[in-house]
Design a protein around this motif. Structure first.
Motif, PDB file in Angstrom:
ATOM      1  N   VAL A  40       0.796  -1.319  -0.056  1.00 12.13           N
ATOM      2  CA  VAL A  40      -0.122   0.069  -0.046  1.00 12.13           C
ATOM      3  C   VAL A  40       1.007   1.371  -0.157  1.00 12.13           C
ATOM      4  CG1 VAL A  40      -1.741   1.307   1.393  1.00 12.13           C
ATOM      5  CG2 VAL A  40      -1.979  -1.122   1.017  1.00 12.13           C
ATOM      6  N   ARG A  41       2.066   1.293   0.758  1.00 16.66           N
ATOM      7  CA  ARG A  41       2.771   2.542   0.748  1.00 16.66           C
ATOM      8  C   ARG A  41       3.366   2.842  -0.429  1.00 16.66           C
ATOM      9  NH1 ARG A  41       4.646   0.220   6.145  1.00 16.66           N
ATOM     10  NH2 ARG A  41       3.517   0.976   7.526  1.00 16.66           N
ATOM     11  N   GLU A  42       4.142   1.528  -1.128  1.00 12.82           N
ATOM     12  CA  GLU A  42       4.496   1.751  -2.307  1.00 12.82           C
ATOM     13  C   GLU A  42       3.817   2.587  -3.416  1.00 12.82           C
ATOM     14  OE1 GLU A  42       7.739  -1.830  -2.615  1.00 12.82           O
ATOM     15  OE2 GLU A  42       5.639  -2.246  -2.372  1.00 12.82           O
ATOM     16  N   LEU A  43       2.488   1.911  -3.475  1.00 17.94           N
ATOM     17  CA  LEU A  43       1.552   2.372  -4.434  1.00 17.94           C
ATOM     18  C   LEU A  43       1.137   3.674  -4.301  1.00 17.94           C
ATOM     19  CD1 LEU A  43      -0.287   2.350  -6.726  1.00 17.94           C
ATOM     20  CD2 LEU A  43      -1.984   0.899  -5.425  1.00 17.94           C
ATOM     21  N   ALA A  44       0.886   4.221  -3.047  1.00 17.61           N
ATOM     22  CA  ALA A  44       0.529   5.443  -2.401  1.00 17.61           C
ATOM     23  C   ALA A  44       1.619   6.299  -2.990  1.00 17.61           C
ATOM     24  CB  ALA A  44       0.196   5.569  -0.908  1.00 17.61           C
ATOM     25  N   GLU A  45       2.915   6.060  -2.747  1.00 19.15           N
ATOM     26  CA  GLU A  45       3.911   6.897  -3.062  1.00 19.15           C
ATOM     27  C   GLU A  45       4.078   7.218  -4.638  1.00 19.15           C
ATOM     28  OE1 GLU A  45       8.719   6.611  -2.887  1.00 19.15           O
ATOM     29  OE2 GLU A  45       7.719   6.117  -0.862  1.00 19.15           O
ATOM     30  N   SER A  46       3.858   6.139  -5.261  1.00 21.09           N
ATOM     31  CA  SER A  46       3.931   6.255  -6.630  1.00 21.09           C
ATOM     32  C   SER A  46       2.642   7.181  -7.111  1.00 21.09           C
ATOM     33  CB  SER A  46       3.784   4.745  -7.500  1.00 21.09           C
ATOM     34  OG  SER A  46       3.826   4.731  -8.611  1.00 21.09           O
ATOM     35  N   ALA A  47       1.573   6.917  -6.818  1.00 21.73           N
ATOM     36  CA  ALA A  47       0.456   7.780  -7.207  1.00 21.73           C
ATOM     37  C   ALA A  47       0.305   9.288  -6.579  1.00 21.73           C
ATOM     38  CB  ALA A  47      -0.758   6.920  -6.971  1.00 21.73           C
ATOM     39  N   LYS A  48       1.337   9.317  -5.619  1.00 29.42           N
ATOM     40  CA  LYS A  48       1.311  10.511  -4.922  1.00 29.42           C
ATOM     41  C   LYS A  48       0.051  10.631  -4.282  1.00 29.42           C
ATOM     42  CE  LYS A  48       4.590  12.595  -8.052  1.00 29.42           C
ATOM     43  NZ  LYS A  48       5.282  11.804  -8.147  1.00 29.42           N
ATOM     44  N   VAL A  49      -0.449   9.885  -3.494  1.00 28.49           N
ATOM     45  CA  VAL A  49      -1.812   9.870  -2.655  1.00 28.49           C
ATOM     46  C   VAL A  49      -1.219   9.160  -1.175  1.00 28.49           C
ATOM     47  CG1 VAL A  49      -3.381   9.615  -4.489  1.00 28.49           C
ATOM     48  CG2 VAL A  49      -2.696   7.593  -3.351  1.00 28.49           C
ATOM     49  N   ALA A  50      -2.213   9.633  -0.240  1.00 32.14           N
ATOM     50  CA  ALA A  50      -1.904   9.153   1.278  1.00 32.14           C
ATOM     51  C   ALA A  50      -2.109   7.296   1.192  1.00 32.14           C
ATOM     52  CB  ALA A  50      -2.923   9.815   2.103  1.00 32.14           C
ATOM     53  N   THR A  51      -1.457   6.817   2.070  1.00 34.53           N
ATOM     54  CA  THR A  51      -1.948   5.339   2.143  1.00 34.53           C
ATOM     55  C   THR A  51      -3.203   4.979   2.356  1.00 34.53           C
ATOM     56  OG1 THR A  51      -1.242   5.449   4.429  1.00 34.53           O
ATOM     57  CG2 THR A  51       0.613   4.754   2.736  1.00 34.53           C
ATOM     58  N   SER A  52      -3.877   5.960   3.355  1.00 37.87           N
ATOM     59  CA  SER A  52      -5.274   5.717   3.673  1.00 37.87           C
ATOM     60  C   SER A  52      -6.146   5.761   2.424  1.00 37.87           C
ATOM     61  CB  SER A  52      -5.694   6.650   4.757  1.00 37.87           C
ATOM     62  OG  SER A  52      -5.477   8.133   4.289  1.00 37.87           O
ATOM     63  N   THR A  53      -5.826   6.756   1.408  1.00 32.00           N
ATOM     64  CA  THR A  53      -6.564   6.622   0.283  1.00 32.00           C
ATOM     65  C   THR A  53      -6.582   5.458  -0.495  1.00 32.00           C
ATOM     66  OG1 THR A  53      -5.988   9.074   0.052  1.00 32.00           O
ATOM     67  CG2 THR A  53      -6.942   7.984  -1.986  1.00 32.00           C
ATOM     68  N   ILE A  54      -5.591   4.768  -0.356  1.00 31.43           N
ATOM     69  CA  ILE A  54      -5.479   3.370  -1.069  1.00 31.43           C
ATOM     70  C   ILE A  54      -6.204   2.284  -0.343  1.00 31.43           C
ATOM     71  CG2 ILE A  54      -3.903   1.481  -2.005  1.00 31.43           C
ATOM     72  CD1 ILE A  54      -3.463   4.103  -3.458  1.00 31.43           C
ATOM     73  N   THR A  55      -6.163   2.185   0.912  1.00 29.88           N
ATOM     74  CA  THR A  55      -7.052   1.749   1.882  1.00 29.88           C
ATOM     75  C   THR A  55      -8.481   1.628   1.482  1.00 29.88           C
ATOM     76  OG1 THR A  55      -5.085   1.559   3.244  1.00 29.88           O
ATOM     77  CG2 THR A  55      -7.277   0.898   4.114  1.00 29.88           C
ATOM     78  N   ARG A  56      -9.000   3.136   1.545  1.00 29.13           N
ATOM     79  CA  ARG A  56     -10.195   3.369   1.404  1.00 29.13           C
ATOM     80  C   ARG A  56     -10.869   3.212  -0.191  1.00 29.13           C
ATOM     81  NH1 ARG A  56     -10.015   9.072   1.480  1.00 29.13           N
ATOM     82  NH2 ARG A  56     -12.075   9.168   0.593  1.00 29.13           N
ATOM     83  N   LEU A  57     -10.025   3.088  -1.057  1.00 29.65           N
ATOM     84  CA  LEU A  57     -10.420   2.682  -2.628  1.00 29.65           C
ATOM     85  C   LEU A  57     -10.594   0.774  -2.440  1.00 29.65           C
ATOM     86  CD1 LEU A  57     -10.763   2.822  -5.379  1.00 29.65           C
ATOM     87  CD2 LEU A  57      -8.390   2.697  -5.761  1.00 29.65           C
ATOM     88  N   GLU A  58      -9.448   0.417  -1.890  1.00 25.99           N
ATOM     89  CA  GLU A  58      -9.607  -1.126  -1.996  1.00 25.99           C
ATOM     90  C   GLU A  58     -10.631  -1.530  -0.783  1.00 25.99           C
ATOM     91  OE1 GLU A  58      -5.805  -2.584  -0.997  1.00 25.99           O
ATOM     92  OE2 GLU A  58      -4.943  -2.132  -2.988  1.00 25.99           O
ATOM     93  N   ARG A  59     -11.304  -0.805   0.131  1.00 25.05           N
ATOM     94  CA  ARG A  59     -12.460  -1.103   0.825  1.00 25.05           C
ATOM     95  C   ARG A  59     -13.848  -0.736   0.195  1.00 25.05           C
ATOM     96  NH1 ARG A  59     -10.442   1.487   6.141  1.00 25.05           N
ATOM     97  NH2 ARG A  59     -11.425   3.359   5.322  1.00 25.05           N
ATOM     98  N   GLY A  60     -13.763  -0.215  -1.047  1.00 25.58           N
ATOM     99  CA  GLY A  60     -14.754   0.252  -1.782  1.00 25.58           C
ATOM    100  C   GLY A  60     -15.404   1.441  -1.668  1.00 25.58           C
ATOM    101  N   GLU A  61     -14.763   2.419  -0.897  1.00 28.40           N
ATOM    102  CA  GLU A  61     -15.204   3.759  -0.716  1.00 28.40           C
ATOM    103  C   GLU A  61     -15.051   4.521  -1.902  1.00 28.40           C
ATOM    104  OE1 GLU A  61     -13.896   5.549   2.826  1.00 28.40           O
ATOM    105  OE2 GLU A  61     -13.854   3.463   4.052  1.00 28.40           O
ATOM    106  N   GLU A  62     -16.017   5.402  -1.980  1.00 34.58           N
ATOM    107  CA  GLU A  62     -15.934   6.258  -3.112  1.00 34.58           C
ATOM    108  C   GLU A  62     -14.907   7.326  -3.079  1.00 34.58           C
ATOM    109  OE1 GLU A  62     -18.835   9.032  -6.000  1.00 34.58           O
ATOM    110  OE2 GLU A  62     -19.639   7.544  -4.849  1.00 34.58           O
TER     111      GLU A  62
END
Length: 78
Positions: free
Chosen positions: A17-39
């Motif tokens: 999650v951290r690696e993807l967040a860094e690459s996408a320039k978003v917070a790690t919590s954003t990746i987690t929220r996306l993967e939980r199905g949040e909009e």
């Protein structure tokens, strides 16, 4: 890109999650929220998808067999 596709893409690329967040320039919590199905905002999802595509994933749309991902020929990840 939906939540399952994001999880599948990360698994295929062996990205945390951290690696993807860094690459996408978003917070790690954003990746987690996306993967939980949040909009999320469309531009945020687009940034995450673009980072995964740059790392070597192709997104497969729903075509009766379900949406998915596959690896494409790219240089190895660092």
């Amino acid at each position: 890109m939906n939540a399952a596709q994001c999880r599948m893409a990360r698994a295929a690329l062996q990205l945390g999650v951290r690696e993807l967040a860094e690459s996408a320039k978003v917070a790690t919590s954003t990746i987690t929220r996306l993967e939980r199905g949040e909009e999320l905002k469309p531009r945020t999802v687009e940034a995450i998808q673009a980072a995964l595509e740059a790392a070597g994933v192709e997104f497969i749309p729903e075509n009766g067999g379900g949406a998915g991902v596959r690896l494409i020929n790219t240089p190895p990840l660092k």
